[in-house]
Design an enzyme around this catalytic site. Structure first.
Site, PDB file in Angstrom:
ATOM      1  N   ARG A 273      -7.949   2.694   1.428  1.00 60.72           N
ATOM      2  CA  ARG A 273      -7.501   3.896   0.710  1.00 60.72           C
ATOM      3  C   ARG A 273      -6.282   3.582  -0.167  1.00 60.72           C
ATOM      4  O   ARG A 273      -5.245   4.243  -0.125  1.00 60.72           O
ATOM      5  CB  ARG A 273      -7.167   5.015   1.703  1.00 60.72           C
ATOM      6  CG  ARG A 273      -8.408   5.503   2.451  1.00 60.72           C
ATOM      7  CD  ARG A 273      -8.100   6.492   3.557  1.00 60.72           C
ATOM      8  NE  ARG A 273      -7.358   7.652   3.062  1.00 60.72           N
ATOM      9  CZ  ARG A 273      -7.874   8.645   2.347  1.00 60.72           C
ATOM     10  NH1 ARG A 273      -9.146   8.634   2.025  1.00 60.72           N
ATOM     11  NH2 ARG A 273      -7.152   9.647   1.963  1.00 60.72           N
TER      12      ARG A 273
ATOM     13  N   HIS B 193      -3.292  -5.476   1.877  1.00 63.55           N
ATOM     14  CA  HIS B 193      -2.604  -5.669   3.161  1.00 63.55           C
ATOM     15  C   HIS B 193      -2.664  -7.117   3.649  1.00 63.55           C
ATOM     16  O   HIS B 193      -3.481  -7.417   4.539  1.00 63.55           O
ATOM     17  CB  HIS B 193      -3.279  -4.808   4.231  1.00 63.55           C
ATOM     18  CG  HIS B 193      -3.112  -3.344   4.044  1.00 63.55           C
ATOM     19  ND1 HIS B 193      -2.074  -2.642   4.622  1.00 63.55           N
ATOM     20  CD2 HIS B 193      -3.838  -2.448   3.353  1.00 63.55           C
ATOM     21  CE1 HIS B 193      -2.177  -1.356   4.297  1.00 63.55           C
ATOM     22  NE2 HIS B 193      -3.236  -1.216   3.526  1.00 63.55           N
TER      23      HIS B 193
ATOM     24  N   CYS C 258       0.828  -1.211   0.000  1.00 64.46           N
ATOM     25  CA  CYS C 258       0.000   0.000   0.000  1.00 64.46           C
ATOM     26  C   CYS C 258       0.870   1.274   0.000  1.00 64.46           C
ATOM     27  O   CYS C 258       1.470   1.586  -1.016  1.00 64.46           O
ATOM     28  CB  CYS C 258      -0.974  -0.075   1.166  1.00 64.46           C
ATOM     29  SG  CYS C 258      -2.441   0.917   0.889  1.00 64.46           S
TER      30      CYS C 258
ATOM     31  N   GLU D  69      -0.902  -8.445   5.782  1.00 61.89           N
ATOM     32  CA  GLU D  69      -0.597  -8.452   7.231  1.00 61.89           C
ATOM     33  C   GLU D  69      -1.844  -8.219   8.082  1.00 61.89           C
ATOM     34  O   GLU D  69      -1.792  -8.403   9.298  1.00 61.89           O
ATOM     35  CB  GLU D  69       0.497  -7.412   7.549  1.00 61.89           C
ATOM     36  CG  GLU D  69       0.046  -5.962   7.613  1.00 61.89           C
ATOM     37  CD  GLU D  69      -0.191  -5.304   6.246  1.00 61.89           C
ATOM     38  OE1 GLU D  69      -0.138  -6.000   5.216  1.00 61.89           O
ATOM     39  OE2 GLU D  69      -0.433  -4.079   6.225  1.00 61.89           O
TER      40      GLU D  69
END
Ligand code: GLN
Length: 189
Positions: A137, A172, A80, A174
């Site tokens: 985002r 993401h 990201c 994670e």
């Protein structure tokens, strides 16, 4: 043990550290300074706010040492905001940061209602199974140079790509239980 760094200036640092801890054979190392950077064999640049992480990279004089290690071949994975920091070009005239990967990115590319969302996809290079993908985002890649390979397109937009030792994802891993991306980055890159 492989010493795998997580750039620890801002953003989802603890989440990446926690994912790495679950992989046997990996010692996760938070990286804030150049001397620690020199002790890791690869590095994750987490999501967060690219302007904040970029400013801290500059304030801590980490841009040049980090860009140099990436150019010398250290495996690096930007999630990201990390994707934005690695891109050679950012749409809208923003100055770049590390400028190591031959991609153009669009920040906050999913405006309005799609701002944040999740989905599941198979990414053949990473796993035969579907992987959960969380977008917050998120940016995506709008242009790629010759050496860059797209790993996943979503609705016609590139959201994961690799160029030699560099991996970027708009999403993401994670923030999920799934370890396939972390495993790929630590052991197959
Ligand atoms: N929108 C953020 C940026 O432009 C990235 C968001 C994220 O990393 N989850 O830096």
């Amino acid at each position: 043990m492989k010493r795998v760094g997580v750039l620890a200036l801002q953003g989802s640092v603890q989440e990446h550290m926690a994912s790495l801890k679950r992989l046997s054979g990996v010692t996760p190392v938070p990286v804030k300074k150049q001397d620690t950077l020199e002790t890791v064999e690869r590095l994750i640049i987490p999501g967060g706010e690219s302007t904040a992480i970029g400013k801290l990279l500059r304030d801590y004089n980490l841009i040049n040492p980090l860009a140099k290690r990436i150019r010398k071949g250290m495996p690096v994975w930007g999630t990201c905001a990390g994707m934005i920091l690695m891109a050679k070009r950012i749409e809208g005239g923003n100055e770049g940061y590390l400028e190591t990967m031959d991609i153009t990115v669009r920040r906050n590319a999913y405006g309005g209602q799609l701002d944040s969302f999740d989905t599941r996809k198979v990414i053949p290079l990473i796993s035969e199974e579907e992987i959960p993908l969380i977008f917050i985002r998120a940016p995506y890649v709008t242009e790629m140079g010759k050496g860059v390979v797209s790993l996943l397109e979503l609705d016609g937009h590139i959201v994961a790509a690799r160029q030699d030792n560099m991996l970027v994802t708009s999403f993401h891993p994670e923030l999920t239980d799934n370890l396939e991306f972390h495993r790929y980055f630590c052991f197959d890159m």
